[in-house]
Design an enzyme around this catalytic site. Structure first.
Site, PDB file in Angstrom:
ATOM      1  CB  CYS A   1       4.602  34.278 -17.338  1.00  0.00           C
ATOM      2  SG  CYS A   1       5.522  34.119 -18.859  1.00  0.00           S
TER       3      CYS A   1
ATOM      4  CG  HIS B   1       4.540  30.321 -15.744  1.00  0.00           C
ATOM      5  ND1 HIS B   1       3.621  30.334 -16.769  1.00  0.00           N
ATOM      6  CD2 HIS B   1       5.715  30.732 -16.280  1.00  0.00           C
ATOM      7  CE1 HIS B   1       4.234  30.737 -17.878  1.00  0.00           C
ATOM      8  NE2 HIS B   1       5.495  30.979 -17.605  1.00  0.00           N
TER       9      HIS B   1
ATOM     10  CG  ASN C   1       5.849  29.915 -21.242  1.00  0.00           C
ATOM     11  OD1 ASN C   1       4.799  30.421 -20.850  1.00  0.00           O
ATOM     12  ND2 ASN C   1       7.035  30.400 -20.896  1.00  0.00           N
TER      13      ASN C   1
HETATM   14  O1  UT7 Z   1       7.746  32.166 -19.056  1.00  0.00           O
HETATM   15  C1  UT7 Z   1       8.751  33.050 -18.651  1.00  0.00           C
HETATM   16  C2  UT7 Z   1       9.884  32.354 -18.153  1.00  0.00           C
HETATM   17  N1  UT7 Z   1      10.605  31.657 -19.200  1.00  0.00           N
HETATM   18  C3  UT7 Z   1      11.246  30.610 -18.841  1.00  0.00           C
HETATM   19  O2  UT7 Z   1      11.083  30.203 -17.727  1.00  0.00           O
HETATM   20  C4  UT7 Z   1      12.234  29.978 -19.782  1.00  0.00           C
HETATM   21  C5  UT7 Z   1      13.505  29.750 -19.018  1.00  0.00           C
HETATM   22  N2  UT7 Z   1      14.564  29.094 -19.745  1.00  0.00           N
HETATM   23  C6  UT7 Z   1      14.511  27.794 -20.124  1.00  0.00           C
HETATM   24  O3  UT7 Z   1      13.499  27.143 -19.963  1.00  0.00           O
HETATM   25  C7  UT7 Z   1      15.765  27.182 -20.675  1.00  0.00           C
HETATM   26  O4  UT7 Z   1      16.852  28.033 -20.415  1.00  0.00           O
HETATM   27  C8  UT7 Z   1      15.679  26.882 -22.191  1.00  0.00           C
HETATM   28  C9  UT7 Z   1      14.723  25.734 -22.432  1.00  0.00           C
HETATM   29  C10 UT7 Z   1      15.257  28.102 -22.946  1.00  0.00           C
HETATM   30  C11 UT7 Z   1      17.062  26.450 -22.710  1.00  0.00           C
HETATM   31  O5  UT7 Z   1      17.533  25.330 -21.987  1.00  0.00           O
HETATM   32  P1  UT7 Z   1      19.035  25.316 -21.435  1.00  0.00           P
HETATM   33  O6  UT7 Z   1      19.242  24.009 -20.809  1.00  0.00           O
HETATM   34  O7  UT7 Z   1      19.181  26.541 -20.562  1.00  0.00           O
HETATM   35  O8  UT7 Z   1      19.875  25.415 -22.745  1.00  0.00           O
HETATM   36  P2  UT7 Z   1      20.878  26.547 -23.219  1.00  0.00           P
HETATM   37  O9  UT7 Z   1      20.186  27.803 -23.513  1.00  0.00           O
HETATM   38  O10 UT7 Z   1      21.983  26.599 -22.239  1.00  0.00           O
HETATM   39  O11 UT7 Z   1      21.389  25.942 -24.582  1.00  0.00           O
HETATM   40  C12 UT7 Z   1      22.046  24.705 -24.630  1.00  0.00           C
HETATM   41  C13 UT7 Z   1      22.365  24.371 -26.072  1.00  0.00           C
HETATM   42  C14 UT7 Z   1      22.993  25.517 -26.848  1.00  0.00           C
HETATM   43  O12 UT7 Z   1      23.988  24.968 -27.678  1.00  0.00           O
HETATM   44  P3  UT7 Z   1      25.539  25.147 -27.285  1.00  0.00           P
HETATM   45  O13 UT7 Z   1      25.768  26.620 -27.245  1.00  0.00           O
HETATM   46  O14 UT7 Z   1      25.677  24.488 -25.921  1.00  0.00           O
HETATM   47  O15 UT7 Z   1      26.238  24.429 -28.377  1.00  0.00           O
HETATM   48  C15 UT7 Z   1      21.858  25.991 -27.731  1.00  0.00           C
HETATM   49  O16 UT7 Z   1      22.306  26.563 -28.935  1.00  0.00           O
HETATM   50  O17 UT7 Z   1      21.186  24.001 -26.780  1.00  0.00           O
HETATM   51  C16 UT7 Z   1      21.108  24.734 -27.990  1.00  0.00           C
HETATM   52  N3  UT7 Z   1      19.701  24.982 -28.315  1.00  0.00           N
HETATM   53  C17 UT7 Z   1      18.961  24.115 -29.017  1.00  0.00           C
HETATM   54  N4  UT7 Z   1      19.234  22.932 -29.579  1.00  0.00           N
HETATM   55  C18 UT7 Z   1      18.237  22.291 -30.208  1.00  0.00           C
HETATM   56  C19 UT7 Z   1      18.930  26.037 -27.946  1.00  0.00           C
HETATM   57  N5  UT7 Z   1      17.687  25.867 -28.423  1.00  0.00           N
HETATM   58  C20 UT7 Z   1      17.686  24.691 -29.080  1.00  0.00           C
HETATM   59  C21 UT7 Z   1      16.690  23.971 -29.771  1.00  0.00           C
HETATM   60  N6  UT7 Z   1      17.006  22.781 -30.314  1.00  0.00           N
HETATM   61  N7  UT7 Z   1      15.418  24.438 -29.876  1.00  0.00           N
END
Ligand code: UT7
Length: 329
Positions: free
Chosen positions: A116, A256, A286
């Site tokens: 990125c 970004h 992204n």
């Molecule tokens: O470009 C390079 C840099 N990349 C980034 O900057 C991305 C950085 N990360 C993020 O933006 C976030 O961490 C995410 C958007 C990827 C995830 O958000 P989060 O608030 O950190 O969620 P999480 O990974 O902690 O997941 C929360 C819950 C999980 O369920 P449980 O384990 O709490 O029951 C996931 O399984 O959300 C669930 N989950 C989803 N639910 C519905 C993960 N993906 C999805 C989805 N739809 N697409």
């Protein structure tokens, strides 16, 4: 190095025709919702390359727009630098394919693999090349076709990314315009948090790798999120320090576009109100190396960034790689 040396003179961008909305994931069997994706990321849709579209075609289209705006012909280009993590082929670099398509026969062309941060790194490499005095006009592109390297069965990642390209033409600075400060960092100890584990020369593709999907992008989202917020906040401080400016001097911040929550946290840390932050993650998702140059191109087309504007860029991506820049446009 006494700045400014290089200035950004024109921008352009191109995205695939096909729009894939959050609600379209149901049609491919992904258990998610428009509400979850919008709340956690700010993304509403992304553009996805279709048949006949690839990184070369998107980058060439973005480059043509920027070159036309700059009044630069292909034969005047001294270099083409392409930041990408999704090249059309692993060999050769996609930049040479863009060179061939443009007919830029004099240009040296190469890719930069900094995920990125690829466009931001590319701009800083181009600045160094312009400083040698051996180059006058450099095309710097950030482009991705991430839809072809994400795992469409993994809801943790497939909802986040999109395809597109943004291009900029760099020339030697005049009238005090150009790059006022720039900063780049990397940390390979955290490489495994966002990577494609296999399929490279260390673990060449096998039927097993293809079946398990370990050649595709995988990410520890929460860890990446924390690192992104921390590193982008620090990078914003360093860009301001380097330019000897304060937050109130910044007219437009273009971070970004990975996640609206990361963007808001970075802006808050930098004391830059959200009214001054350009956001398009809702429409493109992204797009990795393409995200800042696409946003810059849109901000320029909308008159938000204009000649004389003081603009801050902040990037973060796989590697980890990150960096920042303050530019007087
Ligand atoms: O470009 C390079 C840099 N990349 C980034 O900057 C991305 C950085 N990360 C993020 O933006 C976030 O961490 C995410 C958007 C990827 C995830 O958000 P989060 O608030 O950190 O969620 P999480 O990974 O902690 O997941 C929360 C819950 C999980 O369920 P449980 O384990 O709490 O029951 C996931 O399984 O959300 C669930 N989950 C989803 N639910 C519905 C993960 N993906 C999805 C989805 N739809 N697409």
């Amino acid at each position: 190095m006494k700045r400014p040396i290089a200035m950004l003179t024109a921008t352009g961008h191109a995205v695939p025709t096909r729009v894939f909305k959050n609600t379209d994931f149901a049609s491919i069997g992904i258990e998610t919702s428009d509400e979850w994706i919008r709340e956690r990321t700010g993304i509403g849709q992304r553009h996805i390359a279709g048949a006949g579209e690839n990184l070369t075609s998107l980058c060439t289209a973005a480059a043509r727009t920027a070159m036309e705006q700059a009044g630069v012909t292909a034969s005047e280009l001294d270099a083409i630098i392409l930041g990408t993590a999704s090249p059309d082929r692993l060999l050769p670099a996609t930049a040479v394919e863009v060179q061939a398509k443009l007919g830029a026969s004099r240009a040296v062309a190469f890719d930069i693999d900094a995920a990125c941060s690829g466009w931001l790194y590319g701009i800083q490499v181009a600045e160094g090349m312009l400083a040698t005095g051996n180059y006058e006009t450099i095309l710097v592109i950030g482009g991705e076709v991430l839809s072809r390297i994400v795992n469409w069965k993994d809801r943790n990642t497939c909802v986040l990314f999109g395809d597109g390209a943004g291009a900029t033409v760099l020339k030697r600075s005049t009238k005090g315009r150009g790059i006022l400060s720039a900063y780049m960092r990397s940390d390979g100890t955290l490489a495994d948090l966002l990577h494609r584990p296999k399929g490279g020369a260390a673990d060449p593709l096998t039927p097993e790798i293809l079946a398990e999907g370990t050649h595709l992008l995988t990410m520890a989202g929460r860890e990446v999120f924390k690192n992104a917020v921390r590193s982008m906040a620090d990078a914003a401080d360093r860009a301001l320090d380097g330019a000897k400016l304060s937050a109130t001097d910044i007219d437009v911040m273009i971070p970004h576009q990975a996640n609206i929550r990361i963007i808001e946290a970075t802006a808050k840390h930098a004391n830059i109100p959200m009214e001054k932050v350009f956001v398009n993650v809702d429409r493109f998702g992204n797009t990795s190396a393409a995200s800042i140059p696409i946003a810059l191109s849109e901000a320029h087309a909308q008159g938000i960034v204009k000649e004389g504007s003081t603009v801050m860029f902040v990037a973060f991506g796989a590697g980890f790689t990150w960096g920042s820049m303050v530019v007087r446009y």
